[in-house]
Design a protein around this motif. Sequence first.
Motif, PDB file in Angstrom:
ATOM      1  N   LYS A   1       0.827  -1.209   0.000  1.00  0.00           N
ATOM      2  CA  LYS A   1       0.000   0.000   0.000  1.00  0.00           C
ATOM      3  C   LYS A   1       0.865   1.264   0.000  1.00  0.00           C
ATOM      4  O   LYS A   1       0.613   2.213  -0.761  1.00  0.00           O
ATOM      5  N   ILE A   2       1.917   1.270   0.851  1.00  0.00           N
ATOM      6  CA  ILE A   2       2.802   2.445   0.927  1.00  0.00           C
ATOM      7  C   ILE A   2       3.560   2.624  -0.386  1.00  0.00           C
ATOM      8  O   ILE A   2       3.751   3.746  -0.865  1.00  0.00           O
ATOM      9  N   CYS A   3       4.007   1.508  -0.991  1.00  0.00           N
ATOM     10  CA  CYS A   3       4.686   1.592  -2.296  1.00  0.00           C
ATOM     11  C   CYS A   3       3.776   2.230  -3.336  1.00  0.00           C
ATOM     12  O   CYS A   3       4.213   3.072  -4.130  1.00  0.00           O
ATOM     13  N   THR A   4       2.501   1.847  -3.342  1.00  0.00           N
ATOM     14  CA  THR A   4       1.541   2.413  -4.300  1.00  0.00           C
ATOM     15  C   THR A   4       1.395   3.919  -4.108  1.00  0.00           C
ATOM     16  O   THR A   4       1.434   4.698  -5.067  1.00  0.00           O
ATOM     17  N   ILE A   5       1.238   4.339  -2.846  1.00  0.00           N
ATOM     18  CA  ILE A   5       1.068   5.776  -2.552  1.00  0.00           C
ATOM     19  C   ILE A   5       2.292   6.571  -3.000  1.00  0.00           C
ATOM     20  O   ILE A   5       2.183   7.632  -3.622  1.00  0.00           O
ATOM     21  N   ARG A   6       3.474   6.037  -2.700  1.00  0.00           N
ATOM     22  CA  ARG A   6       4.710   6.750  -3.083  1.00  0.00           C
ATOM     23  C   ARG A   6       4.872   6.831  -4.592  1.00  0.00           C
ATOM     24  O   ARG A   6       5.272   7.869  -5.140  1.00  0.00           O
ATOM     25  N   LEU A   7       4.589   5.709  -5.279  1.00  0.00           N
ATOM     26  CA  LEU A   7       4.740   5.703  -6.736  1.00  0.00           C
ATOM     27  C   LEU A   7       3.783   6.698  -7.388  1.00  0.00           C
ATOM     28  O   LEU A   7       4.141   7.402  -8.336  1.00  0.00           O
ATOM     29  N   LYS A   8       2.541   6.767  -6.898  1.00  0.00           N
ATOM     30  CA  LYS A   8       1.580   7.733  -7.435  1.00  0.00           C
ATOM     31  C   LYS A   8       2.085   9.157  -7.234  1.00  0.00           C
ATOM     32  O   LYS A   8       1.976  10.013  -8.125  1.00  0.00           O
ATOM     33  N   LYS A   9       2.652   9.425  -6.050  1.00  0.00           N
ATOM     34  CA  LYS A   9       3.135  10.768  -5.726  1.00  0.00           C
ATOM     35  C   LYS A   9       4.344  11.139  -6.570  1.00  0.00           C
ATOM     36  O   LYS A   9       4.478  12.272  -7.045  1.00  0.00           O
ATOM     37  N   LEU A  10       5.243  10.171  -6.798  1.00  0.00           N
ATOM     38  CA  LEU A  10       6.455  10.427  -7.579  1.00  0.00           C
ATOM     39  C   LEU A  10       6.140  10.641  -9.059  1.00  0.00           C
ATOM     40  O   LEU A  10       6.660  11.554  -9.698  1.00  0.00           O
ATOM     41  N   LEU A  11       5.278   9.765  -9.617  1.00  0.00           N
ATOM     42  CA  LEU A  11       5.050   9.765 -11.066  1.00  0.00           C
ATOM     43  C   LEU A  11       3.875  10.649 -11.489  1.00  0.00           C
ATOM     44  O   LEU A  11       3.765  11.021 -12.660  1.00  0.00           O
ATOM     45  N   LYS A  12       2.959  10.908 -10.526  1.00  0.00           N
ATOM     46  CA  LYS A  12       1.777  11.732 -10.817  1.00  0.00           C
ATOM     47  C   LYS A  12       0.958  11.173 -11.979  1.00  0.00           C
ATOM     48  O   LYS A  12       0.515  11.901 -12.879  1.00  0.00           O
ATOM     49  N   ARG A  13       0.774   9.852 -11.964  1.00  0.00           N
ATOM     50  CA  ARG A  13      -0.058   9.196 -12.973  1.00  0.00           C
ATOM     51  C   ARG A  13      -0.556   7.861 -12.422  1.00  0.00           C
ATOM     52  O   ARG A  13      -0.219   7.474 -11.298  1.00  0.00           O
ATOM     53  N   ASN A  14      -1.325   7.153 -13.238  1.00  0.00           N
ATOM     54  CA  ASN A  14      -1.921   5.895 -12.791  1.00  0.00           C
ATOM     55  C   ASN A  14      -0.865   4.829 -12.534  1.00  0.00           C
ATOM     56  O   ASN A  14       0.086   4.670 -13.307  1.00  0.00           O
ATOM     57  N   ILE A  15      -1.070   4.063 -11.448  1.00  0.00           N
ATOM     58  CA  ILE A  15      -0.249   2.898 -11.133  1.00  0.00           C
ATOM     59  C   ILE A  15      -1.171   1.689 -11.165  1.00  0.00           C
ATOM     60  O   ILE A  15      -2.291   1.728 -10.646  1.00  0.00           O
ATOM     61  N   TYR A  16      -0.693   0.592 -11.762  1.00  0.00           N
ATOM     62  CA  TYR A  16      -1.508  -0.609 -11.918  1.00  0.00           C
ATOM     63  C   TYR A  16      -0.822  -1.768 -11.199  1.00  0.00           C
ATOM     64  O   TYR A  16       0.385  -1.977 -11.348  1.00  0.00           O
ATOM     65  N   ARG A  17      -1.615  -2.544 -10.436  1.00  0.00           N
ATOM     66  CA  ARG A  17      -1.056  -3.726  -9.765  1.00  0.00           C
ATOM     67  C   ARG A  17      -1.311  -4.955 -10.628  1.00  0.00           C
ATOM     68  O   ARG A  17      -2.449  -5.266 -10.964  1.00  0.00           O
ATOM     69  N   LEU A  18      -0.217  -5.655 -10.988  1.00  0.00           N
ATOM     70  CA  LEU A  18      -0.339  -6.850 -11.821  1.00  0.00           C
ATOM     71  C   LEU A  18      -0.710  -8.049 -10.975  1.00  0.00           C
ATOM     72  O   LEU A  18      -1.678  -8.746 -11.214  1.00  0.00           O
ATOM     73  N   ASN A  19       0.091  -8.362  -9.955  1.00  0.00           N
ATOM     74  CA  ASN A  19      -0.229  -9.396  -8.982  1.00  0.00           C
ATOM     75  C   ASN A  19       0.506  -9.073  -7.687  1.00  0.00           C
ATOM     76  O   ASN A  19       0.831  -7.915  -7.440  1.00  0.00           O
ATOM     77  N   GLY A  20       0.806 -10.071  -6.863  1.00  0.00           N
ATOM     78  CA  GLY A  20       1.339  -9.859  -5.531  1.00  0.00           C
ATOM     79  C   GLY A  20       2.280  -8.697  -5.360  1.00  0.00           C
ATOM     80  O   GLY A  20       1.977  -7.705  -4.688  1.00  0.00           O
ATOM     81  N   ASP A  21       3.476  -8.753  -5.956  1.00  0.00           N
ATOM     82  CA  ASP A  21       4.512  -7.740  -5.714  1.00  0.00           C
ATOM     83  C   ASP A  21       4.959  -7.063  -7.001  1.00  0.00           C
ATOM     84  O   ASP A  21       6.083  -6.585  -7.098  1.00  0.00           O
ATOM     85  N   GLU A  22       4.078  -7.001  -8.001  1.00  0.00           N
ATOM     86  CA  GLU A  22       4.431  -6.417  -9.297  1.00  0.00           C
ATOM     87  C   GLU A  22       3.456  -5.298  -9.657  1.00  0.00           C
ATOM     88  O   GLU A  22       2.237  -5.446  -9.510  1.00  0.00           O
ATOM     89  N   PHE A  23       4.019  -4.182 -10.140  1.00  0.00           N
ATOM     90  CA  PHE A  23       3.228  -3.021 -10.528  1.00  0.00           C
ATOM     91  C   PHE A  23       3.618  -2.595 -11.942  1.00  0.00           C
ATOM     92  O   PHE A  23       4.732  -2.871 -12.411  1.00  0.00           O
TER      93      PHE A  23
END
Length: 737
Positions: free
Chosen positions: A391-413
Motif C-alpha cells: 500500500k505504501i509503495c503504491t502511494i509513493r509511486l503515485k506521488k512520484l510519477l503523478k499518474r496511474n499505477i496498476y497492480r499486476l499481482n502480488g509484488d508487481e506493478f
Amino acid sequence: MFIKTKKYVYTLLLIFTISFISYFLLLENYIYNSEKSYTSAVKDEIRNLIRQKEIDTFTIAKNLATNTKLIDTLESKKYSNFYTTNFITIPKEYLKYHNIRIHIVDKEGKQRYLSWTKKDLGNYILNVRDDLKELYKNPKPLHTISIGKFSVAFKGIIPIYSKNHSFLGIIETITYFNSIAKTLLNSDISSAIIIDKQYYKRLQYAMSPIFIEHYNVANYNVGNEVLKLLRKNGIEYFLHNDPYQYIYNDKSFLKPGYYIVNVPIQNINKKTIAYYIAFIKDKNYLAQKKNILHIVLFLLSLIFIAVVYLALKEYKKNLSLIENLDNDIRKQIEEKTKLLYIDQTTGAYKKTKFDIDRLNNLDTKSVLLNIKNFSKLNAFYGFDTGDQILKICTIRLKKLLKRNIYRLNGDEFLFFSDNPKNEIKMINAAFTKSPIKITKKDLSIQITFSFGVAPTKLDKLISKLSIAVHEAKKHPFSYFMYYREKSLDANFIKFNALLYEAIHKEDGVKIIPYFQGIYDNNRKNIYKYEALARLADHENIYSPYFFIKVAQSSGFIHEITKIMIEKSFAYLSTLPEHIELSLNITEHDLATKQLKEILVESLQKYNLSSNRITLEILEGITSNGTKNNIKQLNKLKELGFKLAIDDFGVEYSNFERLTEIEIDFIKIDGKYIKSITKNPKSLQITKAICNFAHAMHIRVVAEFVEDESIQKIIEELGIEYSQGYYFSKPLATINDK
C-alpha cells in the motif's frame, strides 16, 4: 351557484376519465406481466428439459461404456455378440425415452453396432464424421446436440477402455426431441422443432417429411392447428427475438390464440442449429376481457375525489421510490466499477484498467516493477505487514510519477512512461533515501526493485515485460532491463516458445498429465495418483525441471494449471470411482481468484466428486500467503477437496499457519527422504515432522522413496503413504488392477 356546480361536475368527470384510463392501463400491464411471467417459465422449463435429456443421453453412454460384456466383445472382436438378445440394455430409469439409438465404433474407426440397422457394419466412419475424427485424436467424453442425416438429435459419446486402460473405441447414444414435445403436450402445450434451413441438404433421410420454406419440422407429434399456423405465417415469423409474442388463430380478436415461446437449440460450438417453438393456449383470454368490463362497472361506483386523491398520493410515493432507486442503482454501478478496476489492498488500478488505458498509450513504453525479496519480507514480518508495504509503495509511486499505477499481482506493478530510464532512477533514489516505515510495529524496511521495460505496442506485452524483469534479476548491477529478443538465454527462448504453442495452439506441442502412484502403507496398494505436468513436443517429453522457471517468468503457470485440471479430470472420469488424484496448485493460481470456479466447473463437466481430488500446495503458499490465499483454501476445503502441503520442510516451515487451514496431508520434502538412511539429521527432521503431523491428525506422505531400505524406515516411522520410483514411475496412463 349553478356555475360552481357545473365546474365541480366537469372537474369530477375529468378526474373520473383520468382515473379510469390509469386504472385500465395498470390492469393491462398486470395482465401483460402475468402472461409474460408464465411464458418465461415455460421457456425455462423447455431449456431444463433439453438440458436434462442432453445429460441423460450422455449418462446412458457413460453407463454402457463400462459394461464388461461390451468391453470383452470389443477386445475379442466377436462383434456378432452385439446383436444377441438383451446384450445391450438401457438402464431402467431411462426407459421413459423412446427411440434410443446405440452406435459402437472400434478403435480403428469401423462401425461394429448400429441399433437401428445391420447395414454399413465394418465401414470406416471417420471419413464422414469429422467430430469423431477429432475425438479419435484426443479421446474424451462428449455430449452435444447436432444435425445428422435424419434429424436433430442429442448425442452422448464416451471412449471405451479395456481393463488395462487401452483405447478400444467409442460408444455413442442418440436420442431425439419427441419425448420433450410429448411431455409439454401433457401440459396442453403444443410444440414444433424447427431445423434451420442451412441443413436442408444434409437431411438426406429426414425422419419428418414436413418442410416449410426449406425449414424441417422435425417432430412427428406437431398438431395440425400448429402446422397450419406455421404454413400460414411462415417460419421466419416465429424466429424473431422478441421475448413475448402472441398470435391469433384466424386473425380474430374475439377468439383466443397462442403465446409463442422460441428457444434456440445450439450445438457444442454455441451455434444455433434449430429452434424449439412452443404454442401455449390462451385459456384465460375471454375471462380477462370480461374482468375488464366488470372493472369498468366497478369504477363507475367509485367516489371520484377519493380515487384522484389516492392516485396522486400513489404517484408521489412512486416518484420518490424511483428517485431513491435511481440513486441506489448509481451507487451500485460506482461500487461495481470500483471493484472491477481498483485493487482493494493497495488502491492501485487492476490489470483490467491497464488493458483499457493501454490503447491510449501505444506510443509510450511500459514499465514492470518487481519488489525484490518480497516473499521473504512477507514471511518474516507477516502478511499484514506485507499488505502495508504494498500500500505504501503504491502511494509513493503515485506521488512520484503523478499518474496511474496498476497492480499486476502480488509484488508487481505497472506504469506507462515516456522517459523510463530517468523515472526508474528517480524511483530507486526516493526509496533508497527514505525506507518504508510501519508505525504499528516500529519498523523501517529498505525496499529495492527490479524493472522491466518494453514498448507498449508489443504483442504479449506482460509476458515480455516479465522476461525483461527476469533478465534484470540475473544482472544485480543493472537495475532495469529493456526487452530484447536477442539478449535472452537460448534455452529460455526455446521453452518459452514451446509453452506458448502448447497453450495457445496445441498443434503438435502439448501440456499433458503423467501419473505417479502413491502407495498406501496400511492397505498395501495404490489407489491415489499425483498428476504431474509434462511438456511434449514432436519428439521429446520434458519434465517441469526444464520449463517451470520459464513458465513462472512468462506468466504461463496459471494456464498450465487450467490445462492440467481439464485433462486430468477428463481422464479420471473414465477410471473406477475409487481412484483418487492429486494436483499441484501454485500461488499464481490463487492470485487469479478463479481457481474455485475452474475446479467446480470441471467437476460438473465430468460428473466427478470433489472428495476424489487432493490439491497439493507448496509450503510457501501457506507460510507467506496472504489472507486471500488462506480464505480460498478454506473455501475449497468446505467444498470437499482434500488439501496437502507439498515439499514440507524445504522453505520456512511455518507450523503456525497450519492452524488456519484444515490440512489433510503433509508431503515431506524429498531431500530428507533420499538421505534418511545415511544422514542422521534427515532422520531426525523426518521424525519431528511426523510427530507434529500425527499430533495434528494430519496424514504424512514420504516423497522420493527409491529403494527397500528407505521404505523400511518409512514404515517404522508410521508414515501412511510412500511415493517414489520404488513403487511407481510417472506414466501417461494409470494401470489399475
